[in-house]
Design an enzyme around this catalytic site. Structure first.
Site, PDB file in Angstrom:
ATOM      1  N   HIS A  78       0.937   4.235  -2.930  1.00  0.00           N
ATOM      2  CA  HIS A  78       1.145   5.682  -2.955  1.00  0.00           C
ATOM      3  C   HIS A  78       2.369   6.069  -3.785  1.00  0.00           C
ATOM      4  CE1 HIS A  78      -2.071   6.447  -0.221  1.00  0.00           C
ATOM      5  NE2 HIS A  78      -1.508   5.871   0.811  1.00  0.00           N
ATOM      6  N   HIS A 102       0.839  -1.208   0.000  1.00  0.00           N
ATOM      7  CA  HIS A 102       0.000   0.000   0.000  1.00  0.00           C
ATOM      8  C   HIS A 102       0.872   1.255   0.000  1.00  0.00           C
ATOM      9  CE1 HIS A 102      -3.569   2.416   1.599  1.00  0.00           C
ATOM     10  NE2 HIS A 102      -2.545   3.200   1.884  1.00  0.00           N
ATOM     11  N   GLU A 103       1.819   1.314   0.933  1.00  0.00           N
ATOM     12  CA  GLU A 103       2.625   2.525   1.080  1.00  0.00           C
ATOM     13  C   GLU A 103       3.648   2.669  -0.044  1.00  0.00           C
ATOM     14  OE1 GLU A 103       1.673   4.670   3.096  1.00  0.00           O
ATOM     15  OE2 GLU A 103       0.510   3.548   4.559  1.00  0.00           O
ATOM     16  N   GLU A 141      -6.527   6.700  -1.023  1.00  0.00           N
ATOM     17  CA  GLU A 141      -6.386   5.537  -0.144  1.00  0.00           C
ATOM     18  C   GLU A 141      -6.961   4.292  -0.816  1.00  0.00           C
ATOM     19  OE1 GLU A 141      -4.602   5.321   2.474  1.00  0.00           O
ATOM     20  OE2 GLU A 141      -4.164   7.453   2.441  1.00  0.00           O
TER      21      GLU A 141
END
Length: 707
Positions: free
Chosen positions: A452, A447-448, A506
């Site tokens: 992103h 995810h990070e 997100e």
């Protein structure tokens, strides 16, 4: 508000109080590193009152009320109970409320943006207040807002014109969304960044932009947009109005923060750290966000520090307009063992990102390999603690200079005692419990880092200058035609997508993680399997637990949807609900909700493990592709409509039946007791003090923090 409605706003009984374990990691530091961590910790906690003021007018007096009672009682709550002549239950309910308040740094939930109120009668708080003159003074200053529920809209954060609570627009109950947007557009055009500002509408209809700074006047060298502080607007929506820049918002707190940051600079380990803290100090002293952006550039270059930190007005989720930041700061120690896995993930990222469902035209020309560390948190000041972070949030830095990722290990591993797990079928419970931490670590990492960290914004970077071939624009996979929209000069992802940006991004990052977690070599990096595809092996168990966790998170997220306002109170929850909708719409019986009666009291998630790599991944990829292309091309009209449809809550089934069952099974969120550090000025040594994972321990830790 009737009793049934009121029930959902009652404080957790009790909240899950968990201690952040840090001692062995802190003890491993040198004396200089301990001092460095101490000063960053003090700077971070120095913003606690800023956070309270950013949540509601009553939050700071409630904080002072709790601290005054602790001081007058000397921590002997039973003695205070006797003095106030209240029951054991009333004392318990006060302590539960106080611990939840401190865990959220205010009286609105950090995860959900909904107000919570005590379970005891108002008379119990009044009796406690009467035991101390200071407590009485602060209790009176709350003006009855602790218990007030007479205006349902005020039970949620949001725009003033919709009747919701916000303090990002102080003293401006009549300010409209159109006015807020118009001032935001003016700021964007002028080049004035918004993260450390608040906006007030004056009686004559003009506007003041309050800038957080220790200095109360325009800096001698000028501000970020020059030497002017007053601007007469000649045309547009604001024609005839004046915009005035007012320095010194949170002046006392910003001065203390800047002083602590200078202490950190004196104990830095290298030149990048020193320059970073010098830039922080300049920003907090003068209000310059250009200086803050410099601090983030030095932060990116500070590779592999033993003490990691970041501090400032960072995340913009709670501003209804989605552009003003909430204060947060953290100091943490690196877990070298777990960091090795994240380092391997960084190394693998350049080969993973091309697997995502878009062409290289919509991806950065080169992946900027970031630091990715697993951290053990000493201090995290803010309204809540995330599991992972990817910053800075400035697109111009992220796109061309880089970013950092961190996973917060002791937050991930913290467990509440006797935690219940509704909505998971008995047959899945063993796998879910065994692998949820491992799968969550994989999810956070992807995810990070890749979520992103991936993606290109098609931009006109300055008039007539583009970061893509304008004459032969990329072909959109959604339309099979050349793209027709992009970001104009001065526009950012946040300014274009506004209040939708946080949740939308997100969701995009979560989908990237779900998509790439199907790559078994990724699971091997984290110690699961040998890299070969085996849906029935241990790596398959981790993948199954990951998809189950996401489906369950989407279900429980309905707690954060308000049926009255039809409003989502939490960006991550909105995103996860839409991903559950994506799973359910995947077809081929991939994911279903199973229940017998109309009341849904036996509601369980049914997810076909054998179809994760087929129907499940395809549905995730299709959803992800749309979100990504709309974002990359600044197609806000199509993107917001699509995401709005995916996050729409049908009021009868989801908003009533399913939500009622979610609320019936609601579990208290964890609140974290954090240690304090103490510096001996004579010897330069720093000591650490832990507190019990109890309601009383939480209050004591705050009282001894002396914020």
């Amino acid at each position: 508000m009737d009793a049934q409605e009121l029930k959902q706003y009652l404080a957790d009984a009790p909240p899950s109080v968990v201690r952040l374990e840090i001692e062995k990691h802190f003890d491993a530091l040198t004396d200089r590193q301990k001092r460095y961590a101490h000063f960053i910790s003090r700077a971070s906690f120095g913003g606690s009152r800023i956070v309270a003021r950013q949540i509601s007018p009553e939050s700071e007096p409630i904080l002072d009320f709790i601290l005054a009672l602790h001081k007058s009682s000397g921590g002997d709550w039973k003695a205070l109970q006797a003095k106030a002549a209240i029951s054991d239950q009333d004392l318990d309910h006060f302590l539960q409320y106080a611990a939840q308040f401190l865990g959220n740094n205010g009286n609105y939930k950090s995860f959900g943006d909904a107000k919570f109120i005590p379970r005891c009668p108002e008379s119990a708080f009044a009796a406690l207040a009467a035991t101390s003159p200071d407590a009485q003074k602060f209790y009176d200053a709350t003006t009855g807002a602790i218990f007030s529920t007479d205006k349902p809209a005020l039970m949620h954060l949001g725009y003033p014109e919709q009747g919701h609570m916000t303090t990002y627009y102080p003293g401006s109950p009549d300010i409209t969304k159109a006015e807020i947007d118009a001032v935001s557009a003016w700021m964007e055009k002028k080049g004035l960044l918004p993260e450390n500002t608040r906006l007030a509408r004056t009686k004559d209809g003009s506007f003041e932009i309050w800038i957080a700074s220790a200095d109360r006047t325009l800096p001698g060298e000028g501000g970020d947009i020059g030497n002017e502080t007053e601007f007469k607007i000649e045309d547009g929506t604001l024609a005839g109005k004046t915009i005035t820049l007012v320095y010194g918002d949170y002046s006392k707190e910003m001065a203390l923060i800047a002083a602590s940051i200078r202490g950190a600079a004196e104990n830095s380990a290298n030149e990048n750290q020193k320059k970073m803290h010098d830039a922080y100090a300049k920003s907090f002293q003068s209000g310059s966000l250009l200086a803050f952006k410099d601090s983030q550039r030095f932060w990116i270059r500070d590779k592999g520090p033993m003490v990691e930190s970041n501090i400032g007005f960072i995340e913009t989720y709670r501003d209804p307009a989605g552009i003003r930041g909430e204060w947060e700061g953290f100091a943490s120690m690196v877990n070298l063992e777990r960091t090795r896995a994240f380092g391997a993930l960084v190394d693998a990222a350049p080969s993973l990102i091309p697997l995502l469902p878009w062409s290289k035209d919509f991806e950065k020309d080169k992946f900027l390999s970031p630091d990715f560390t697993s951290l053990e948190v000493l201090t995290f000041s803010g309204s809540g603690i995330p599991a992972g972070i990817n910053i800075p949030n400035y697109d111009d830095i992220r796109q061309t200079e880089g970013f950092k990722n961190v996973s917060l290990g002791n937050v991930l591993s913290a467990k509440a005692p006797d935690e219940k797990i509704p909505f998971i079928a008995d047959k899945d419970l063993g796998i879910y419990q065994r692998y949820r931490d491992g799968s969550f670590e994989v999810q956070v990492g992807l995810h990070e880092l890749t979520g992103h960290g991936c993606g290109k914004l098609l931009q006109e970077t300055s008039p007539g200058v583009f970061n893509f071939d304008r004459e032969n624009p990329p072909i959109s996979p959604l339309t099979e035609k050349p793209v027709a929209t992009w970001y104009k000069p001065g526009q950012t992802w946040g300014s274009v997508f506004g209040s939708w940006a946080g949740s939308y991004e997100e969701c995009r990052a979560e989908l990237v993680a779900m998509y790439l977690s199907c790559e078994f070599p990724v699971l091997q990096i984290f110690g699961f399997g040998d890299g070969s595809v085996n849906i029935d092996g241990e790596a398959g168990d981790v993948l199954y637990a990951s998809y189950l966790s996401m489906a369950r998170a989407g279900l429980t997220s309905l707690e954060m949807w308000d049926p009255k306002s039809q409003k989502w109170g939490q960006p991550h929850s909105q995103a996860r609900f839409s991903i559950l909708q994506c799973f359910l719409a995947a077809g081929d019986d991939f994911c279903k909700l199973e229940y017998n009666g109309d009341d849904l009291t036996d509601l369980k998630i049914s997810l076909d493990r054998s179809k994760i790599l087929t129907a499940g991944r395809k549905a995730v990829g299709d959803y992800l592709q749309k979100l990504h292309i709309y974002k990359a091309t600044a197609d806000v009209e199509a993107g917001v409509k699509f995401y709005g449809d995916m996050t729409h809550v049908d009021p009868e089934f989801w908003g009533k039946k399913v939500r009622d069952e979610v609320l019936r099974n609601k579990q208290p969120r964890k609140v974290f007791v954090q240690a304090n550090t103490y510096l001996d000025e004579a010897t330069g040594t720093v000591t650490l003090k832990h507190y019990d994972a109890t309601l009383e321990g939480m209050i004591q830790s705050w009282a001894e923090r002396q914020i």
